[in-house]
Motif scaffolding. Structure first.
Motif, PDB file in Angstrom:
ATOM      1  N   PHE A 134      -3.639  -3.017   4.134  1.00 38.85           N
ATOM      2  CA  PHE A 134      -2.314  -3.450   4.581  1.00 38.85           C
ATOM      3  C   PHE A 134      -1.617  -4.176   3.442  1.00 38.85           C
ATOM      4  N   PHE A 135      -0.406  -3.735   3.122  1.00 35.47           N
ATOM      5  CA  PHE A 135       0.362  -4.340   2.033  1.00 35.47           C
ATOM      6  C   PHE A 135       1.536  -5.122   2.604  1.00 35.47           C
ATOM      7  N   VAL A 136       1.639  -6.394   2.226  1.00 31.77           N
ATOM      8  CA  VAL A 136       2.838  -7.183   2.519  1.00 31.77           C
ATOM      9  C   VAL A 136       3.501  -7.491   1.170  1.00 31.77           C
ATOM     10  N   ALA A 189      -4.650   6.552   3.626  1.00 32.93           N
ATOM     11  CA  ALA A 189      -3.310   5.988   3.782  1.00 32.93           C
ATOM     12  C   ALA A 189      -3.446   4.518   4.154  1.00 32.93           C
ATOM     13  N   ALA A 190      -2.846   3.662   3.334  1.00 38.01           N
ATOM     14  CA  ALA A 190      -2.692   2.252   3.699  1.00 38.01           C
ATOM     15  C   ALA A 190      -1.461   2.156   4.594  1.00 38.01           C
ATOM     16  N   ALA A 191      -1.074   0.936   4.955  1.00 44.12           N
ATOM     17  CA  ALA A 191       0.193   0.735   5.668  1.00 44.12           C
ATOM     18  C   ALA A 191       0.937  -0.383   4.968  1.00 44.12           C
ATOM     19  N   VAL A 192       2.199  -0.126   4.654  1.00 41.18           N
ATOM     20  CA  VAL A 192       3.035  -1.182   4.096  1.00 41.18           C
ATOM     21  C   VAL A 192       3.737  -1.863   5.280  1.00 41.18           C
ATOM     22  N   VAL A 193       3.404  -3.124   5.470  1.00 42.38           N
ATOM     23  CA  VAL A 193       3.898  -3.863   6.643  1.00 42.38           C
ATOM     24  C   VAL A 193       4.703  -5.102   6.208  1.00 42.38           C
ATOM     25  N   GLY A 202      -3.374   9.527  -5.769  1.00 35.95           N
ATOM     26  CA  GLY A 202      -4.469   8.618  -6.087  1.00 35.95           C
ATOM     27  C   GLY A 202      -5.456   8.640  -4.936  1.00 35.95           C
ATOM     28  N   VAL A 203      -6.299   7.600  -4.837  1.00 35.99           N
ATOM     29  CA  VAL A 203      -7.249   7.569  -3.710  1.00 35.99           C
ATOM     30  C   VAL A 203      -6.682   6.786  -2.534  1.00 35.99           C
ATOM     31  N   LEU A 204      -5.609   6.031  -2.789  1.00 36.26           N
ATOM     32  CA  LEU A 204      -4.992   5.248  -1.708  1.00 36.26           C
ATOM     33  C   LEU A 204      -3.479   5.365  -1.832  1.00 36.26           C
ATOM     34  N   THR A 205      -2.841   5.761  -0.733  1.00 35.72           N
ATOM     35  CA  THR A 205      -1.381   5.853  -0.704  1.00 35.72           C
ATOM     36  C   THR A 205      -0.824   4.678   0.078  1.00 35.72           C
ATOM     37  N   ARG A 206       0.463   4.395  -0.119  1.00 35.29           N
ATOM     38  CA  ARG A 206       1.072   3.217   0.507  1.00 35.29           C
ATOM     39  C   ARG A 206       2.354   3.573   1.269  1.00 35.29           C
ATOM     40  N   PRO A 207       2.247   4.320   2.363  1.00 35.85           N
ATOM     41  CA  PRO A 207       3.470   4.631   3.106  1.00 35.85           C
ATOM     42  C   PRO A 207       4.003   3.422   3.868  1.00 35.85           C
ATOM     43  N   GLY A 208       5.310   3.320   3.928  1.00 36.48           N
ATOM     44  CA  GLY A 208       5.980   2.327   4.762  1.00 36.48           C
ATOM     45  C   GLY A 208       6.925   3.041   5.703  1.00 36.48           C
ATOM     46  N   ASP A 256       7.819   2.552  19.782  1.00 40.60           N
ATOM     47  CA  ASP A 256       6.849   3.461  20.376  1.00 40.60           C
ATOM     48  C   ASP A 256       5.567   3.442  19.525  1.00 40.60           C
ATOM     49  N   LEU A 257       4.602   2.647  19.977  1.00 41.15           N
ATOM     50  CA  LEU A 257       3.367   2.485  19.195  1.00 41.15           C
ATOM     51  C   LEU A 257       2.554   3.780  19.145  1.00 41.15           C
ATOM     52  N   ALA A 258       2.694   4.613  20.164  1.00 37.76           N
ATOM     53  CA  ALA A 258       1.984   5.899  20.152  1.00 37.76           C
ATOM     54  C   ALA A 258       2.574   6.807  19.072  1.00 37.76           C
ATOM     55  N   ALA A 259       3.896   6.786  18.936  1.00 35.74           N
ATOM     56  CA  ALA A 259       4.536   7.587  17.883  1.00 35.74           C
ATOM     57  C   ALA A 259       4.157   7.045  16.505  1.00 35.74           C
ATOM     58  N   LEU A 260       4.103   5.720  16.394  1.00 35.97           N
ATOM     59  CA  LEU A 260       3.655   5.092  15.139  1.00 35.97           C
ATOM     60  C   LEU A 260       2.260   5.598  14.768  1.00 35.97           C
ATOM     61  N   ALA A 261       1.363   5.593  15.757  1.00 39.31           N
ATOM     62  CA  ALA A 261      -0.017   6.033  15.520  1.00 39.31           C
ATOM     63  C   ALA A 261      -0.046   7.504  15.118  1.00 39.31           C
ATOM     64  N   ARG A 262       0.765   8.332  15.771  1.00 39.01           N
ATOM     65  CA  ARG A 262       0.805   9.755  15.399  1.00 39.01           C
ATOM     66  C   ARG A 262       1.330   9.922  13.972  1.00 39.01           C
ATOM     67  N   ASN A 263       2.303   9.120  13.601  1.00 36.94           N
ATOM     68  CA  ASN A 263       2.795   9.190  12.212  1.00 36.94           C
ATOM     69  C   ASN A 263       1.694   8.803  11.229  1.00 36.94           C
ATOM     70  N   TYR A 264       0.922   7.777  11.586  1.00 40.33           N
ATOM     71  CA  TYR A 264      -0.178   7.364  10.702  1.00 40.33           C
ATOM     72  C   TYR A 264      -1.215   8.486  10.562  1.00 40.33           C
ATOM     73  N   VAL A 265      -1.551   9.094  11.691  1.00 37.56           N
ATOM     74  CA  VAL A 265      -2.544  10.183  11.670  1.00 37.56           C
ATOM     75  C   VAL A 265      -2.002  11.374  10.866  1.00 37.56           C
ATOM     76  N   ARG A 266      -0.723  11.660  11.045  1.00 38.07           N
ATOM     77  CA  ARG A 266      -0.068  12.744  10.304  1.00 38.07           C
ATOM     78  C   ARG A 266      -0.130  12.491   8.785  1.00 38.07           C
ATOM     79  N   LEU A 267       0.185  11.273   8.380  1.00 33.92           N
ATOM     80  CA  LEU A 267       0.160  10.931   6.949  1.00 33.92           C
ATOM     81  C   LEU A 267      -1.269  10.931   6.410  1.00 33.92           C
TER      82      LEU A 267
END
Ligand SMILES: *Cc1c(COP(=O)(O)O)cnc(C)c1O
Length: 377
Positions: A74-76, A46-50, A226-232, A26-37
């Motif tokens: 984006f972190f790989v 917030a970065a994204a760990v992908v 910090g100034v940048l977080t890395r949620p996965g 569910d890409l919409a739920a993914l987006a809401r999680n990103y906005v929430r974080l």
């Protein structure tokens, strides 16, 4: 052409029925999680760990979707993952390689704008040599080990790193970073110790902004950001903190098809090694996924799937390609060939399945990528 197979692109087909399992992202739920974080960490970003193909959900879909919602970092884990992702993102997005600068990857990283996380003095030297050869400044993130002993410059290398930075100007350090080992457990004393160490690192390298929290770290509070977080995991709906209510929305659901239904008398053995013996007449369904599909063998005799909210216990061993479940609690004929049962969904979260399998949500998610038909909402 078979009417159940729709042409999608030249080399990809979407099977709309007949698949062994159906995974929905569910890409919409993914987006809401990103906005929430993002809201949780503001004014930090917030970065994204992908890494690992966005925890098995498909980095090629996940990363561009997050970009649309404002993600620019984006972190790989690996260089090869970065080479796949880099062309899919606009130039103002940065792609970082957490595992560091592998020998042989320097030229392509420099050419394609892939940013290595520098984890050792040797990596620093290799990157500096590349920059000097190209006569251009190259970007990097400097990772320090703050107590996990996994990746990053150890404490004893900090003075020489600080000296190098005084003379060397071929590397453009974007962030200093470190990684928390126990952030999913707010009670763990390692969190405060790592935070104190990160504060010392930030003081020693005060000219650079800090990049610190993963998903769990975000919920430990502002001082971990910090100034940048890395949620996965939190982006993908996994619980960032153990043992408390999950603030994130589920992103993944998984249904698996029934391939056979039978009724057996009391005293019948079920599955490999006959580990389960029925104690009454039992209705069984065999479903089309097993440990080769990321449903761990440790679910044998423990886990469950669901239908209409009814728990259907796994009986006997999980096989490579199938699992047998007890469906006696369902009305007769509710499940037939081709019916679907819920593996992940409203009745069973990632954490539920992980607990039954004696593992963590991360391992479940990254294991699901093989044979299911994947659909993006
Ligand atoms: C995997 C990883 C993350 C993301 O961790 P989550 O717990 O999934 O949020 C962040 N930073 C580093 C260095 C990682 O390896």
């Amino acid at each position: 052409m078979d009417e159940n197979v729709r042409g999608h692109s030249s080399h990809e087909k979407i099977i709309v029925s007949g698949a062994p399992g159906y995974m929905t992202v569910d890409l919409a739920a993914l987006a809401r999680n990103y906005v929430r974080l993002s809201g949780e960490v503001a004014p930090a970003r917030a970065a994204a760990v992908v890494k690992a193909d966005a925890y098995g959900l498909g980095a090629e879909k996940i990363a561009p979707e997050l970009y649309k919602h404002g993600c620019r970092h984006f972190f790989v884990a690996q260089f090869a993952e970065a080479t796949v992702l880099r062309p899919l993102l606009p130039a103002d997005a940065a792609v970082f390689v957490l595992n560091g600068l592998q020998p042989g990857s320097e030229t392509i990283c420099a050419r394609d704008g892939i940013v290595p996380v520098i984890n050792s003095l040797e990596q620093w030297q290799r990157w500096a040599a590349e920059a000097e050869a190209l006569e251009q400044k190259l970007p990097a993130v400097l990772q320090f080990d703050s107590g996990m002993s996994r990746l990053g410059l150890p404490p004893e290398d900090r003075p020489v790193t600080a000296d190098l930075l005084k003379t060397e100007n071929s590397i453009d350090v974007l962030f200093v970073m470190s990684h928390l080992a126990s952030a999913d457990d707010p009670e763990n004393i390692q969190n405060a110790a790592q935070k104190a160490e990160m504060e010392r690192i930030s003081a020693e390298f005060a000219q650079f902004p800090a990049c610190f929290a993963n998903s769990g770290g975000i919920f430990l509070g502002k001082t971990f950001h910090g100034v940048l977080t890395r949620p996965g995991i939190a982006l993908y709906g996994g619980a960032p903190t153990g043992g408390t209510e999950n603030p994130m929305e589920p992103v993944v659901s998984l249904d698996v098809a029934v391939v056979q239904v039978r009724t057996v008398p009391s005293g019948t053995r079920v599955g490999y090694s006959g580990t389960h013996v029925t104690t009454a007449e039992t209705r069984l369904a065999t479903i089309a996924a097993g440990y080769a599909d990321g449903l761990p063998r440790s679910l044998s005799g423990r886990g469950a799937v669901y239908c209409d909210g009814v728990r259907l216990p796994i009986v006997g061993r999980v096989s490579m390609d199938s699992i047998t479940v007890d469906i006696s609690a369902l009305p007769q004929n509710r499940l037939t060939l081709g019916s679907r049962v819920e593996v992940l969904g409203p009745n069973q979260t990632l954490e539920d399945l992980a607990r039954d399998a004696d593992t963590i949500s991360y391992e479940i998610l990254t294991g699901l990528r093989h044979r299911y038909q994947r659909q993006y909402l």
